[in-house]
Design an enzyme around this catalytic site. Structure first.
Site, PDB file in Angstrom:
ATOM      1  N   ASN A  73     -42.573  58.242  13.129  1.00 28.69           N
ATOM      2  CA  ASN A  73     -41.241  58.368  12.968  1.00 28.69           C
ATOM      3  C   ASN A  73     -40.367  59.235  13.757  1.00 28.69           C
ATOM      4  OD1 ASN A  73     -40.884  60.773  11.276  1.00 28.69           O
ATOM      5  ND2 ASN A  73     -42.391  59.548   9.892  1.00 28.69           N
TER       6      ASN A  73
ATOM      7  N   ASP B  23     -44.525  56.304   4.838  1.00 29.55           N
ATOM      8  CA  ASP B  23     -44.805  55.754   3.271  1.00 29.55           C
ATOM      9  C   ASP B  23     -45.746  54.588   3.177  1.00 29.55           C
ATOM     10  OD1 ASP B  23     -42.756  57.228   2.050  1.00 29.55           O
ATOM     11  OD2 ASP B  23     -41.056  56.119   2.731  1.00 29.55           O
TER      12      ASP B  23
ATOM     13  N   LYS C  76     -60.009  49.598  20.808  1.00 30.34           N
ATOM     14  CA  LYS C  76     -58.632  49.521  20.901  1.00 30.34           C
ATOM     15  C   LYS C  76     -58.464  47.828  20.828  1.00 30.34           C
ATOM     16  CE  LYS C  76     -55.598  49.561  24.711  1.00 30.34           C
ATOM     17  NZ  LYS C  76     -55.439  49.591  26.263  1.00 30.34           N
TER      18      LYS C  76
ATOM     19  N   PHE D  30     -36.591  66.877   0.771  1.00 34.59           N
ATOM     20  CA  PHE D  30     -35.513  66.538   1.787  1.00 34.59           C
ATOM     21  C   PHE D  30     -35.388  65.340   1.358  1.00 34.59           C
ATOM     22  CE2 PHE D  30     -34.422  69.414   5.110  1.00 34.59           C
ATOM     23  CZ  PHE D  30     -34.882  70.695   4.727  1.00 34.59           C
TER      24      PHE D  30
ATOM     25  N   LYS E   7     -33.886  61.121  -6.086  1.00 32.39           N
ATOM     26  CA  LYS E   7     -34.977  61.482  -5.932  1.00 32.39           C
ATOM     27  C   LYS E   7     -35.465  62.936  -6.553  1.00 32.39           C
ATOM     28  CE  LYS E   7     -35.343  59.326  -1.455  1.00 32.39           C
ATOM     29  NZ  LYS E   7     -34.969  59.344   0.033  1.00 32.39           N
TER      30      LYS E   7
ATOM     31  N   LYS F 235     -38.569  62.907  -8.862  1.00 36.55           N
ATOM     32  CA  LYS F 235     -39.769  63.682  -8.270  1.00 36.55           C
ATOM     33  C   LYS F 235     -39.733  65.260  -9.088  1.00 36.55           C
ATOM     34  CE  LYS F 235     -39.792  61.174  -3.867  1.00 36.55           C
ATOM     35  NZ  LYS F 235     -40.468  61.128  -2.618  1.00 36.55           N
TER      36      LYS F 235
HETATM   37  N1  CTP Z   1     -42.337  62.524   0.618  1.00 39.13           N
HETATM   38  C1  CTP Z   1     -43.519  62.756   0.402  1.00 39.13           C
HETATM   39  N2  CTP Z   1     -44.586  61.833   0.481  1.00 39.13           N
HETATM   40  C2  CTP Z   1     -44.183  60.553   0.933  1.00 39.13           C
HETATM   41  C3  CTP Z   1     -42.875  60.256   1.280  1.00 39.13           C
HETATM   42  C4  CTP Z   1     -42.056  61.291   1.206  1.00 39.13           C
HETATM   43  O1  CTP Z   1     -44.117  64.144   0.045  1.00 39.13           O
HETATM   44  N3  CTP Z   1     -45.221  59.732   0.813  1.00 39.13           N
HETATM   45  C5  CTP Z   1     -41.293  63.537   0.424  1.00 39.13           C
HETATM   46  C6  CTP Z   1     -40.555  63.972   1.723  1.00 39.13           C
HETATM   47  O2  CTP Z   1     -41.303  65.318   2.449  1.00 39.13           O
HETATM   48  C7  CTP Z   1     -39.203  64.550   1.297  1.00 39.13           C
HETATM   49  C8  CTP Z   1     -39.253  63.571   0.207  1.00 39.13           C
HETATM   50  O3  CTP Z   1     -40.273  63.227  -0.174  1.00 39.13           O
HETATM   51  O4  CTP Z   1     -39.236  65.832   0.904  1.00 39.13           O
HETATM   52  C9  CTP Z   1     -38.015  62.543   0.257  1.00 39.13           C
HETATM   53  O5  CTP Z   1     -38.601  61.622   1.229  1.00 39.13           O
HETATM   54  P1  CTP Z   1     -37.921  60.226   1.818  1.00 39.13           P
HETATM   55  O6  CTP Z   1     -38.673  59.475   2.786  1.00 39.13           O
HETATM   56  O7  CTP Z   1     -36.566  60.425   1.944  1.00 39.13           O
HETATM   57  O8  CTP Z   1     -38.057  59.334   0.201  1.00 39.13           O
HETATM   58  P2  CTP Z   1     -38.986  58.533  -0.304  1.00 39.13           P
HETATM   59  O9  CTP Z   1     -39.593  59.021  -1.573  1.00 39.13           O
HETATM   60  O10 CTP Z   1     -40.132  58.114   0.508  1.00 39.13           O
HETATM   61  O11 CTP Z   1     -37.955  57.154  -0.594  1.00 39.13           O
HETATM   62  P3  CTP Z   1     -37.388  56.200   0.497  1.00 39.13           P
HETATM   63  O12 CTP Z   1     -38.175  56.230   1.727  1.00 39.13           O
HETATM   64  O13 CTP Z   1     -37.384  54.939  -0.414  1.00 39.13           O
HETATM   65  O14 CTP Z   1     -35.802  56.701   0.837  1.00 39.13           O
END
Ligand code: CTP
Length: 398
Positions: free
Chosen positions: A207, A276, A286, A321, A335, A339
Site C-alpha cells: 500500500n 488487511d 516466480k 490511526f 474503530k 478496538k
Molecule cells: N491495524 C492493525 N492490523 C491490521 C489492520 C489495521 O493493527 N491488520 C491498525 C492500524 O495500524 C491502524 C488501525 O488498525 O492503527 C486502523 O487501521 P485501518 O486500516 O484504518 O482500519 P481497519 O481496522 O483495517 O479497517 P478498514 O480497513 O475496514 O478501514
C-alpha cells in the site's frame, strides 16, 4: 517552539567539511546558531561559509573588536542554551578535560552553565590512545554528552573507529538536550509503514504508506526522553543509539514482533498500515505470465490493534490511526470503540499517505481535536502533546 540558541564550536579536523550542513539543518529546525571556530578549523573551511549558513557573524578571535561592547566568551556562554562541539579533536578534548581556557572556544565552554555536547572525530590511533580515552571519560563524568564516533572508512585512509557521528545522530541529540523530557518515564512502542504480502519471490501486495508519520512520532518521542521501540517496514527507519528498531515486512511478522514487545510499552502507537489481506498461498518460484491472466485468492490477516486492545494492561495507552476516504469521524470513532483504544488519529488518505505534511483529527471517547495541516514532525509533536495531556487528565479537553 521559542527560538533556542545553539553555540556551535568547530575545531580543526577534516570532518569540518560536513558541518555547514548541520548548521543549515539546525536553522531549518528553528534554532539560532552562533559559530565559534578555532584557528585550525579555519584552515579547513572559511568562516565566510559558516557566516552565510548561520546568518550570524562567526567568532574566531578572543580579542576581536566587538560590534557592541561585551566580553565575547561571557556573552556567548550566557546566550547559549546548548554548546555543541562538532567535530571535536583530541586536542580540544584534552583541553576541556583539564579546564584549559586559552582561546575563545575553550573560555566560553569553561564559563557556560548550559548542556554541552561533543562529537569526536579523529584517527583511530588517536581515539584509542589511553590519554584520549581518559580525557573522554573525564568529560562524560563532567556531564558532557558524547555523540559517536562511528566506525568505518576514515578520511586519512585507515579503517576503524573515529568517523564523525552521522549528522542525523548529532541533530537528534541536540534536539533532545533542548526538549522538555516529558516522556522520560514512558516506553513508547510505535509501528510504521505499509506491510508487503508476498505473492511469489518477486511480487507482493502493498500500500502507499511511507512510514514517515510513524518515524516522525518515534523521533519526537525519543527527543522528549522516551524509551522508543520502533517496528517499521521501511528501510528509511531512523536508527539512533539508544532507540530499539526492528525491521519487518508482512502483517504476520509485524504482529509477532509487536506482541512479543507490547508488555514492555506504557504507550503503543500503531501508525503502520498493515495489509488487511494476504495471498492464500505464496508461490515458491516466480509465477510465469499467461495470456489467460491470473486470479489471486486472498485471506484475511490478523488485526494487531484489535488483539492489543483485548489484552491492554492497566495504565497502558493504546493509540490507533484511521486513514479514511469517507466519513472520517464516524469510522474513526467506530474503530476507537471496536478496538478498545484510548485515542485514535484520523486522517484522510489524500492528506496523509506518502506526503510530507499531514492534517489530522485526534479523537478520544469524548473529544475531537483538529490539528492544523503541518509537516509530519510538527504533527508528531502535537499528537504527543495530546497524549501527555491524556496521560495526566484522562481527557483531551482544556
Ligand atoms: N491495524 C492493525 N492490523 C491490521 C489492520 C489495521 O493493527 N491488520 C491498525 C492500524 O495500524 C491502524 C488501525 O488498525 O492503527 C486502523 O487501521 P485501518 O486500516 O484504518 O482500519 P481497519 O481496522 O483495517 O479497517 P478498514 O480497513 O475496514 O478501514
Amino acid at each position: 517552539m521559542a527560538e533556542k540558541n545553539v553555540v556551535l564550536g568547530i575545531t580543526g579536523g577534516i570532518a569540518v567539511y560536513k558541518v555547514p550542513d548541520l548548521v543549515s539543518r539546525l536553522r531549518k529546525k528553528g534554532f539560532n546558531v552562533d559559530v565559534i571556530m578555532t584557528k585550525s578549523a579555519t584552515e579547513f573551511v572559511t568562516p565566510l561559509t559558516f557566516r552565510e549558513v548561520s546568518r550570524n557573524p562567526v567568532h574566531t578571535e578572543m580579542f576581536a573588536n566587538p560590534v557592541q561592547w561585551n566580553v565575547a566568551h561571557i556573552a556567548l556562554a550566557k546566550k547559549a542554551d546548548l554548546i555543541a562541539i562538532v567535530p571535536a579533536t583530541a586536542n580540544i578534548i584534552a583541553k576541556l578535560a583539564t579546564g584549559i581556557a586559552d582561546d575563545l572556544l575553550t573560555a566560553t565552554l569553561l564559563a557556560a552553565r548550559c548542556p554541552k555536547l561533543i562529537a569526536p572525530a579523529m584517527n583511530s590511533g588517536m581515539y584509542n590512545n589511553p590519554a584520549c580515552q581518559r580525557n573522554l571519560k573525564q568529560l562524560a563524568d563532567d556531564g558532557f554528552v558524547i555523540v559517536g564516533p562511528d566506525s568505518g572508512h576514515l578520511l586519512c585512509g585507515d579503517e576503524g573507529v573515529g568517523r564523525l557521528a552521522s549528522l542525523d545522530e548529532i541533530e537528534i541529540n541536540i534536539q533532545k538536550l533542548l526538549s522538555t523530557q516529558d516522556f522520560i518515564n514512558e516506553t513508547v512502542l510505535i509501528t510504521a509503514g505499509g506491510t508487503r504480502e508476498a505473492i511469489d519471490p518477486v511480487r507482493f501486495i502493498g500500500n502507499r504508506s511511507s512510514g514517515k508519520m510513524g518515524h516522525a512520532l518515534a523521533e519526537a518521542a525519543f527527543k522528549r526522553g522516551a524509551k522508543v521501540i520502533l517496528i517499521s517496514t521501511s528501510p528509511d527507519a531512523p536508527r539512533y543509539a539508544g532507540m530499539e528498531v526492528y525491521g519487518v515486512e508482512s502483517t504476520a511478522q509485524m504482529r509477532d514482533q509487536v506482541l512479543s514487545l507490547a508488555s514492555r510499552a506504557t504507550i503503543i502507537i500503531k501508525a503502520a498500515a498493515p495489509a488487511d489481506f494476504r495471498p492464500a498461498s505464496v508461490a515458491q518460484g516466480k509465477i510465469k505470465k499467461t495470456s489467460a491472466g491470473m486470479d489471486l485468492s486472498l485471506v484475511i490477516n490478523p488485526d494487531i490493534l484489535l488483539e492489543l486492545g483485548r489484552n491492554k494492561r492497566s495504565g497502558q495507552i493504546l493509540i490507533g490511526f484511521a486513514a479514511e476516504t469517507d466519513s472520517l469521524s464516524k469510522n474513526a470513532r467506530d474503530k476507537l470503540e471496536r478496538k478498545n483504544l484510548d485515542l485514535i488519529v484520523g486522517n484522510r488518505v489524500a492528506d496523509a499517505m506518502g506526503t510530507e505534511c499531514n492534517k489530522v483529527t485526534v479523537f478520544s471517547k469524548t473529544n475531537a481535536i483538529d490539528l492544523l495541516e503541518s509537516p509530519k514532525p510538527i504533527v508528531a509533536d502535537q499528537i504527543l502533546d495530546l497524549v501527555i495531556k491524556y496521560r495526566m487528565d484522562g481527557t483531551l479537553s482544556e
